[in-house]
Write a protein that holds these residues in place. Structure first.
Motif, PDB file in Angstrom:
ATOM      1  N   ASN A 140      -6.966  -1.635  -1.283  1.00  0.00           N
ATOM      2  CA  ASN A 140      -7.562  -2.587  -0.308  1.00  0.00           C
ATOM      3  C   ASN A 140      -7.915  -3.660  -0.853  1.00  0.00           C
ATOM      4  O   ASN A 140      -7.943  -4.807  -0.350  1.00  0.00           O
ATOM      5  CB  ASN A 140      -8.800  -1.719   0.287  1.00  0.00           C
ATOM      6  CG  ASN A 140      -8.575  -0.712   1.365  1.00  0.00           C
ATOM      7  OD1 ASN A 140      -7.319  -0.679   2.022  1.00  0.00           O
ATOM      8  ND2 ASN A 140      -9.093   0.226   1.522  1.00  0.00           N
ATOM      9  N   ALA A 162       0.807  -1.249  -0.203  1.00  0.00           N
ATOM     10  CA  ALA A 162       0.035  -0.018  -0.018  1.00  0.00           C
ATOM     11  C   ALA A 162       0.828   1.368  -0.124  1.00  0.00           C
ATOM     12  O   ALA A 162       0.605   2.214  -0.866  1.00  0.00           O
ATOM     13  CB  ALA A 162      -0.956   0.009   1.106  1.00  0.00           C
ATOM     14  N   THR A 179     -10.968   3.026  11.041  1.00  0.00           N
ATOM     15  CA  THR A 179     -10.916   3.224   9.737  1.00  0.00           C
ATOM     16  C   THR A 179     -11.810   3.966   9.228  1.00  0.00           C
ATOM     17  O   THR A 179     -11.697   4.795   8.233  1.00  0.00           O
ATOM     18  CB  THR A 179     -10.844   1.530   9.232  1.00  0.00           C
ATOM     19  OG1 THR A 179      -9.615   1.181   9.540  1.00  0.00           O
ATOM     20  CG2 THR A 179     -10.858   1.798   7.466  1.00  0.00           C
ATOM     21  N   SER A 185      -7.566  -3.819   5.294  1.00  0.00           N
ATOM     22  CA  SER A 185      -8.170  -3.583   4.084  1.00  0.00           C
ATOM     23  C   SER A 185      -9.540  -4.018   4.039  1.00  0.00           C
ATOM     24  O   SER A 185     -10.333  -3.302   3.277  1.00  0.00           O
ATOM     25  CB  SER A 185      -7.082  -4.486   2.930  1.00  0.00           C
ATOM     26  OG  SER A 185      -5.850  -3.952   3.034  1.00  0.00           O
ATOM     27  N   THR A 206      -4.243  -7.079   5.957  1.00  0.00           N
ATOM     28  CA  THR A 206      -5.391  -8.017   5.335  1.00  0.00           C
ATOM     29  C   THR A 206      -6.737  -7.545   6.000  1.00  0.00           C
ATOM     30  O   THR A 206      -7.537  -7.332   5.114  1.00  0.00           O
ATOM     31  CB  THR A 206      -4.976  -9.519   5.293  1.00  0.00           C
ATOM     32  OG1 THR A 206      -4.105  -9.798   4.698  1.00  0.00           O
ATOM     33  CG2 THR A 206      -6.336 -10.226   4.738  1.00  0.00           C
ATOM     34  N   GLY A 248      -5.357   4.363   2.895  1.00  0.00           N
ATOM     35  CA  GLY A 248      -5.095   2.900   2.390  1.00  0.00           C
ATOM     36  C   GLY A 248      -3.791   2.101   2.943  1.00  0.00           C
ATOM     37  O   GLY A 248      -3.288   1.308   2.340  1.00  0.00           O
ATOM     38  N   THR A 282      -5.413   3.734   7.534  1.00  0.00           N
ATOM     39  CA  THR A 282      -5.887   2.978   6.671  1.00  0.00           C
ATOM     40  C   THR A 282      -7.136   3.608   5.650  1.00  0.00           C
ATOM     41  O   THR A 282      -7.388   3.469   4.539  1.00  0.00           O
ATOM     42  CB  THR A 282      -6.538   1.801   7.336  1.00  0.00           C
ATOM     43  OG1 THR A 282      -5.452   0.835   7.859  1.00  0.00           O
ATOM     44  CG2 THR A 282      -7.335   0.566   6.075  1.00  0.00           C
ATOM     45  N   SER A 331      -4.840  -5.862  -1.567  1.00  0.00           N
ATOM     46  CA  SER A 331      -4.476  -6.536  -0.245  1.00  0.00           C
ATOM     47  C   SER A 331      -5.332  -7.516   0.416  1.00  0.00           C
ATOM     48  O   SER A 331      -4.882  -8.551   0.876  1.00  0.00           O
ATOM     49  CB  SER A 331      -4.450  -5.286   0.699  1.00  0.00           C
ATOM     50  OG  SER A 331      -3.936  -5.636   1.946  1.00  0.00           O
TER      51      SER A 331
END
Length: 248
Positions: free
Chosen positions: A55, A34, A88, A180, A177, A148, A144, A58
């Protein structure tokens, strides 16, 4: 000529090359996809689309390794994942109300922050206070959503400690993981997820899969010290490139 999600041939080719290169770095170091991919995608795509496309990729690559990640990750990863899930959406909302130029600059600064953090002295394997873990989780969730990039707080947290390389890599990959997945869910919830990005993600995924496997093979052939130096080089290069592109 438009190919996918309204983006032209040149943009798609650039995305394929960036996907392969960033996935190779992911396989080598355990992170970096990312951090490297989003700033490049954001030059051709809207920042929100760049983040959400990263995302998708990922999540796709993380699912292919899920069993290994669950087996090797440190317990602290689950605390961070929980906090990422909460914070997030806040970062993603901030991205939607920020102008593209400012968003690109913030993304570049985030990449720089990861490089600076990795320069801090290494800590013992048991030196991860609950307050530190909480702070990493909150910051990772915000980053995130906004960029991202769950990595800038997470990478120094694991790589900067004296723990086995495979534990650090598995912990980071599992967090990325899950982060995302939360990013995509948050994007869908607030109505900014463009589902036409899915075919573009599918087009890029073979390049991601190949790059990740080659990087993972290369990682098994280098010593731990070399691996840690590689982490610093990747972060430094990503920071310089992102800043140059943002100001350029």
């Amino acid at each position: 000529m438009e190919l996918f999600a309204g983006y032209g041939t040149a943009a798609v080719i650039a995305a394929l090359l960036a996907a392969f290169g960033s996935a190779f770095v992911r396989g080598l170091t355990g992170f970096g996809m990312a951090i490297l991919l989003v700033p490049i995608l954001a030059l051709a795509l809207a920042p929100v689309d760049a983040v959400l496309l990263a995302n998708f990729l990922s999540v796709f690559i993380g699912l292919t390794e899920l069993r290994r990640l669950l087996r090797g990750a440190e317990r602290s990863a689950w605390i961070i994942i929980t906090l990422v899930a909460v914070t997030t959406p806040l970062g993603l909302y901030a991205l939607t109300v920020t102008s593209p130029d400012i968003a690109r600059l913030v993304i570049a600064v985030i990449a720089l922050s990861a490089f600076l953090a990795i320069l801090l002295p290494r800590r013992g394997g048991l030196d991860h206070h609950p307050a530190t873990t909480t702070g990493v989780g909150v910051l990772s969730g915000l980053m995130t959503g906004y960029a991202g990039m769950p990595g800038p707080p997470v990478v120094p947290y694991y790589v900067g400690r004296d723990i086995p390389r495979e534990v650090a890599k598995a912990s980071m990959m599992l967090i990325f993981t899950c982060a995302s997945s939360v990013g995509l869910a948050g994007g869908a919830a607030i109505g900014v997820l463009d589902w036409s990005l899915v075919p573009l993600a599918a087009l890029l995924f073979p390049a991601v899969l190949l790059g990740n496997r080659l990087g993972d093979k290369a990682s098994g052939r280098i010593e731990d010290r070399t691996w840690r130096i590689s982490v610093g080089v990747v972060l430094g290069g990503a920071a310089v490139g992102a800043l140059w592109k943002a100001f350029g």
